[in-house]
Design a protein around this motif. Structure first.
Motif, short mmCIF file in Angstrom:
data_model
loop_
_atom_site.label_atom_id
_atom_site.label_comp_id
_atom_site.label_asym_id
_atom_site.label_seq_id
_atom_site.Cartn_x
_atom_site.Cartn_y
_atom_site.Cartn_z
N LEU A 44 0.57 -12.62 -2.73
CA LEU A 44 0.14 -11.56 -1.82
C LEU A 44 1.01 -10.35 -2.08
CD1 LEU A 44 0.42 -14.47 0.05
CD2 LEU A 44 -1.16 -13.08 1.43
N PHE A 45 0.44 -9.15 -1.92
CA PHE A 45 1.17 -7.93 -2.24
C PHE A 45 1.11 -6.93 -1.09
CE2 PHE A 45 -0.55 -9.62 -6.27
CZ PHE A 45 0.64 -9.88 -6.93
N PHE A 46 2.07 -6.01 -1.10
CA PHE A 46 2.14 -4.91 -0.15
C PHE A 46 2.16 -5.44 1.30
CE2 PHE A 46 0.16 -3.22 -4.02
CZ PHE A 46 1.08 -2.22 -4.33
N GLU A 47 1.35 -4.84 2.20
CA GLU A 47 1.38 -5.26 3.61
C GLU A 47 0.95 -6.71 3.79
OE1 GLU A 47 -0.75 -2.72 6.20
OE2 GLU A 47 0.39 -0.91 5.72
N ASP A 48 0.04 -7.16 2.93
CA ASP A 48 -0.38 -8.57 3.02
C ASP A 48 0.82 -9.50 2.85
OD1 ASP A 48 -2.88 -7.54 3.23
OD2 ASP A 48 -3.68 -8.42 1.38
N LYS A 51 3.05 -9.42 6.04
CA LYS A 51 2.46 -10.17 7.15
C LYS A 51 2.53 -11.67 6.90
CE LYS A 51 -0.83 -6.51 8.40
NZ LYS A 51 -2.27 -6.12 8.40
N ALA A 52 2.19 -12.08 5.68
CA ALA A 52 2.18 -13.50 5.35
C ALA A 52 3.58 -14.09 5.39
CB ALA A 52 1.53 -13.73 4.00
N ALA A 53 4.55 -13.35 4.87
CA ALA A 53 5.93 -13.85 4.86
C ALA A 53 6.42 -14.09 6.29
CB ALA A 53 6.84 -12.86 4.14
N GLY A 57 6.88 -17.88 7.20
CA GLY A 57 8.29 -18.16 7.02
C GLY A 57 8.68 -18.36 5.57
N ILE A 58 8.02 -17.61 4.66
CA ILE A 58 8.34 -17.71 3.24
C ILE A 58 9.08 -16.45 2.79
CG2 ILE A 58 6.40 -19.23 2.72
CD1 ILE A 58 4.81 -16.83 1.76
N THR A 59 9.64 -16.51 1.61
CA THR A 59 10.47 -15.41 1.11
C THR A 59 9.62 -14.20 0.73
OG1 THR A 59 12.05 -17.00 0.24
CG2 THR A 59 12.15 -14.75 -0.64
N LEU A 60 10.09 -13.03 1.14
CA LEU A 60 9.47 -11.77 0.74
C LEU A 60 10.32 -11.18 -0.37
CD1 LEU A 60 7.30 -9.56 1.27
CD2 LEU A 60 8.96 -8.49 2.81
N THR A 61 9.70 -10.97 -1.53
CA THR A 61 10.43 -10.42 -2.68
C THR A 61 9.65 -9.24 -3.23
OG1 THR A 61 11.39 -11.01 -4.83
CG2 THR A 61 9.32 -12.08 -4.25
N ALA A 62 9.88 -8.89 -4.49
CA ALA A 62 9.19 -7.74 -5.09
C ALA A 62 8.81 -8.09 -6.51
CB ALA A 62 10.06 -6.50 -5.05
N ARG A 63 7.70 -7.49 -6.98
CA ARG A 63 7.25 -7.69 -8.36
C ARG A 63 6.86 -6.32 -8.91
NH1 ARG A 63 4.32 -11.30 -11.79
NH2 ARG A 63 4.25 -12.98 -10.25
N ILE A 71 6.90 -3.27 -5.43
CA ILE A 71 5.72 -3.88 -4.81
C ILE A 71 6.17 -5.11 -4.03
CG2 ILE A 71 3.50 -4.99 -5.21
CD1 ILE A 71 3.32 -3.43 -7.84
N PRO A 72 6.09 -5.09 -2.69
CA PRO A 72 6.42 -6.30 -1.93
C PRO A 72 5.50 -7.45 -2.35
CG PRO A 72 6.20 -4.40 -0.48
CD PRO A 72 5.68 -3.97 -1.81
N MET A 73 6.08 -8.64 -2.48
CA MET A 73 5.29 -9.77 -2.95
C MET A 73 5.78 -11.06 -2.27
SD MET A 73 5.18 -12.62 -5.15
CE MET A 73 6.39 -12.44 -6.44
N ALA A 74 4.83 -11.93 -1.94
CA ALA A 74 5.14 -13.27 -1.46
C ALA A 74 4.12 -14.20 -2.09
CB ALA A 74 5.05 -13.35 0.06
N GLY A 75 4.48 -15.44 -2.28
CA GLY A 75 3.57 -16.35 -2.94
C GLY A 75 3.70 -17.77 -2.42
#
Length: 894
Positions: A44-48, A51-53, A57-63, A71-75
């Motif tokens: 997931l990227f940007f605001e998504d 919100k998902a992080a 409760g998962i890590t918010l990182t960048a890609r 670019i904010p990213m969570a997966g």
């Protein structure tokens, strides 16, 4: 000079090819979180991502970067995506799943910089879940839609996981009750309806996720077109005479499915239509008060459903819940259900064998739905195979023990006919196809292979033989090359080089020189090893790889053919699944009736309610678990005042069991009209068209309503909607305000129920002054729950008997509750003084009936009687309805 309008900047400008794909998916589903497939992860990227992080409760990182910013990213891992989807849906999010539609190797064929093709394959919302991991196996998951047109309303619903579709034509005032009966997870509503207070209140009470829809999608013309497209028909005439509101509601569902299922067509049954005249109306407050499907805690345990559920299959549990939610009004249809239950009670051995057979029955309807939507796998085909086999076993069981002199109840006979493959040759052929074609070990996904049995497709057997014999062939070639070269070597494999010959650096020296270098072609030199290939090894590598790919391709092709075959016989599969569920419900209710000594009720079109030695099904179960006995009670009511009172005033101490008594009798009506036996010695019930319960305190602080205000709102609804065929239970009306105000309200409500609504009613109260109504109104009687004092202790007998209670024993109950002794002693002193000093503050027995309305407020225009007369249609009334109308008119006379 006019300023040039500014163009909205394109968010995808300057984006990489992959991020451009993401922006394209996001533009199509702007209000959803986009699960973007990247290899083994959904990212997931940007605001998504933000919100998902937070929600997961998962890590918010960048890609990487976009527009000069990280670019904010969570997966989440793809193999665990289902669990994360469930959490997001429960948190109120919509999720658009953007999948890879090709293998990266295919993309590379278009060029080294080509991007894997991706598209949104589905949009996951609360009402469109189909995966077992996202659903409650024993609970329905409905998507509903509401429409209001030309003064009429309709509620349509679809259970996408099973394909069941329903449509209910109602009045706008009936929306709340209809939605409460369905209990939808998601409700689609044209945005223009949010301005309607009645609709908004109904949506609030429904409790599901409310999804606004453009009003244009609810237009009947466009809705009809979408509905025809969904069902693949040229006309809707086969569905009956659908009203504009019904077409509109069904069209909203069709529009939502087109969007969320990305063009995949679900296997849906034809809409089953009903009206308000077909089922008992139970408003949300009553449903919650009686704890029919859920306890006040929100859990299933402690509810009526949990107390009587003895089903052994998930579809059976869902069907039982649906029947309890919407009791019938037609005595003939009710008797048909009761006939099936009674037959299973009389045939215990048959019931036991049936229940044992059904225990292994898979959820065929949900498996079929997943297959139709392209989300199913080999295990779903296995569920259909095993389910149809279990159905055949059920038919064989009944054939073995058939008694030619005894005919089966209609519901049982119809269910067996739907399960009998002899009546459906296409379904029998499909069952045989799966029985012969599916292997014993079935993977979850078709892409994992290995699910097609041997000897089904010769070309598959050949490809598998080459693939599976590769180890022996490679070992033989390894021995041959080692013998010919005299070098100690091994043939190994990796994902980059495929098969290769490997030898240590020292041992490999001869292979790099003539004459062996003509056979051994150098591929790679490592620190300690040297790797080679040969023409023969390269050819073998290609054959093995092609064999594995070909075997999987053949299996996938076979799976698609079987999936298409399943959708081709969707209707008889759904009918078989429903039939098995009906048998499970009937046998389960018989099992429960045997356990608790329940009896068959008599349901007719009278206005009687005659219960002998009745028991509360939920409370009795709890009491039995504690090793104690439940005290049964009688109750007699008659709307005509012939076989009993129309209104029973119930008095007695706190904790004596008044609320239990009231709820118990209301639940008897629900059970009887749902087609269940009832915990009583006997029950005769005239059909109840509307059930109302005002028991227990509650508030609605969000809407600025106190407990007393909520009580008055609910009481007003009862007085406005109860009919002569309704059953009303009221507990302590007027208790939340000053004594005289409360007494006045309770008095007036009791009179209105008796004289205006003319319905059967149980009216529990601590206002003992109301007891005089027994002498003043023709069809009123007093009942009381008994208690006695023994050696200074209060003993509750839990027995209902004629006559009013002499006192409330409130101080004694306070003592039992643990109120400090000093406070209890002081309360006794105050009570004694009040009883000594208080005279009759108001001689209520001197009040004329309806004195409060003797001098009504000034009215302009037609009187209440004239308005009521204008609404009557004498030509369309039965003699009974005409008599009821006369009584109502008489009640309106001042």
């Amino acid at each position: 000079m006019n300023a040039q309008p500014q163009k909205t900047p394109d968010p995808a400008a300057g984006a990489s090819p992959v991020m451009a794909q993401f922006f394209e998916a996001k533009s199509r589903q702007p209000d959803a979180l986009v699960f973007f497939r990247m290899g083994d992860f959904y990212e997931l990227f940007f605001e998504d991502a933000e919100k998902a992080a937070a929600a997961l409760g998962i890590t918010l990182t960048a890609r990487g970067q976009h527009a000069g910013q990280p670019i904010p990213m969570a997966g989440v891992p793809a193999h665990a995506a289902e669990a994360y989807l469930a959490k997001l849906i429960r948190a109120g999010f919509k999720v658009a799943v953007c999948d890879q539609l090709e293998d990266p190797s295919e993309a590379k064929k278009r060029g080294s910089k080509a991007v894997v093709r991706r598209e949104v394959t589905r949009v996951v919302t609360p009402g469109t879940l189909t995966e077992d991991g996202l659903l409650d196996a024993r609970g329905a998951n409905r998507l509903a839609a509401v429409s209001v047109r030309a003064g009429g309303a309709a509620v349509a619903s679809v259970e996408l996981s099973t394909g069941e579709v329903e449509c209910l034509a109602i009045t706008v005032s009936g929306l709340a009750s209809a939605l409460a009966a369905l209990g939808p997870s998601e409700v689609l509503v044209p945005d223009r309806l949010f301005a309607d207070e009645q609709v908004s209140a109904a949506l609030k009470s429904a409790g599901g996720f409310v999804q606004p829809m453009p009003s244009a999608l609810a237009e009947p013309g466009a809705s009809e077109t979408r509905l025809k497209r969904l069902y693949g028909v040229d006309t809707l005439d086969g569905f009956g005479q659908l009203s504009g509101a019904e077409v509109s509601a069904l069209g909203l569902i069709a529009a939502h499915l087109e969007t969320t299922q990305a063009g995949k067509v679900p296997a849906l049954s034809a809409p089953r239509r009903a009206g308000e005249a077909d089922v008992m109306v139970i408003d949300p407050a009553t449903r919650a008060s009686l704890e029919i499907e859920k306890a006040t805690s929100g859990a299933r345990d402690g509810s009526l459903l949990a107390a009587i559920d003895r089903t052994v299959t998930a579809p059976g549990a869902r069907l039982l819940a649906a029947r309890l939610a919407r009791p019938l009004l037609d005595p003939a249809a009710i008797d048909a259900r009761l006939d099936a239950v009674e037959w299973f009670i009389g045939h215990r051995r048959q019931r036991e064998r049936l229940r044992e057979t059904l225990k292994g029955l898979p959820d065929m309807a949900r498996a079929l739905s997943r297959l139709a939507l392209g989300r199913g796998g080999p295990r779903d085909l296995g569920a259909l195979r095993d389910g149809l086999a279990a159905g055949a076993a059920v038919c064989a069981l009944f054939a073995e023990s058939a008694d030619p002199l005894v005919s089966l109840p209609a519901e049982v006979a119809q269910a067996l006919a739907a399960l009998d493959l002899a009546n459906a040759p296409d379904l029998a052929a499909f069952r045989d196809l799966l029985a012969a074609g599916l292997g014993p070990d079935l993977p979850a996904q078709a892409r994992d292979g290995g699910f097609v049995a041997d000897d089904v497709r010769p070309e598959l057997d050949q490809a598998r033989a080459l693939r599976d014999d590769s180890r022996r062939v490679v070992a033989a070639l390894e021995a041959q090359l080692a013998g010919e070269s005299g070098v100690a070597l091994k043939i190994r494999h990796n994902a980059v080089l495929g098969y290769f010959v490997e030898a240590t650096a020292k041992a490999a020296e001869p292979l790099l020189k003539p004459p062996l270098n003509a056979t051994f072609i150098h591929r790679q030199t490592m620190a300690n090893q040297v790797r080679f290939t040969t023409v023969e090894l390269a050819e073998l590598d290609a054959k093995i790889a092609q064999a594995a790919e070909r075997a999987l391709a053949i299996e996938l092709d076979t799976f698609e053919a079987w999936r298409d075959a399943a959708t081709g016989v969707a209707a008889p599969i759904q009918a078989a699944a429903q039939a098995a569920a009906a048998l499970d419900v009937a046998a389960g209710l018989a099992e429960w009736a045997d356990d608790v000594n329940a009896v068959r009720p008599t349901v007719d079109r009278s206005q009687a309610f005659e219960a002998e030695a009745a028991r509360h099904p939920v409370v009795e179960a709890a009491v039995r678990r504690a090793g104690e006995a439940f005290t049964p009670n009688d109750c007699r009511l008659d709307g005509m005042g012939v076989g009993g009172p129309r209104l029973a005033l119930v008095t007695g101490p706190n904790m004596a069991g008044k609320s239990t008594f009231l709820r118990q009798n209301a639940l008897l009506a629900v059970l009887a009209q749902s087609g269940c036996f009832v915990p009583a010695k006997t029950l005769r019930l005239g059909v109840v068209d509307r059930l109302f319960s005002r028991v227990g305190a509650g508030d609605d602080l969000a809407r600025g309503r106190s407990t007393f205000m909520m009580e008055m709102v609910e009481t007003a609804a009862i007085l406005a909607q109860a009919t002569p065929r309704s059953l009303v239970i009221l507990d302590e009306i007027g208790r939340g305000t000053a004594t005289y105000d409360g007494l006045a309200i309770a008095w007036a409500c009791a009179e209105a129920l008796h004289e205006t609504n003319r319905c059967r009613a149980l009216f529990a109260t601590h206002y003992h002054e109301l007891a005089v109504l027994e002498d003043r109104l023709p069809y009123v009687a007093n009942l009381s729950l008994k208690a006695k004092e023994w050696n200074g202790e209060l003993i509750f007998l839990h027995e209902a008997g004629p006559g009013p209670a002499d006192r409330s024993y409130g101080v004694q109950v306070a003592k039992l509750a643990g109120v400090p002794p000093a406070v209890v002693a002081r309360a006794k002193q105050v009570l004694e003084r009040l009883e000594r000093e208080a005279g009759a503050p108001a001689h209520l027995e001197d009040l004329p009936l309806f004195a409060a309305v003797a001098e009504p407020e000034a009215r302009f225009g037609p009187s209440l009687v004239e308005e009521a007369l204008a609404g009557l249609d004498p030509d369309g009334m039965s003699p009974r309805e005409a008599m009821d109308a006369l009584y109502r008119l008489k009640g309106l006379m001042s």
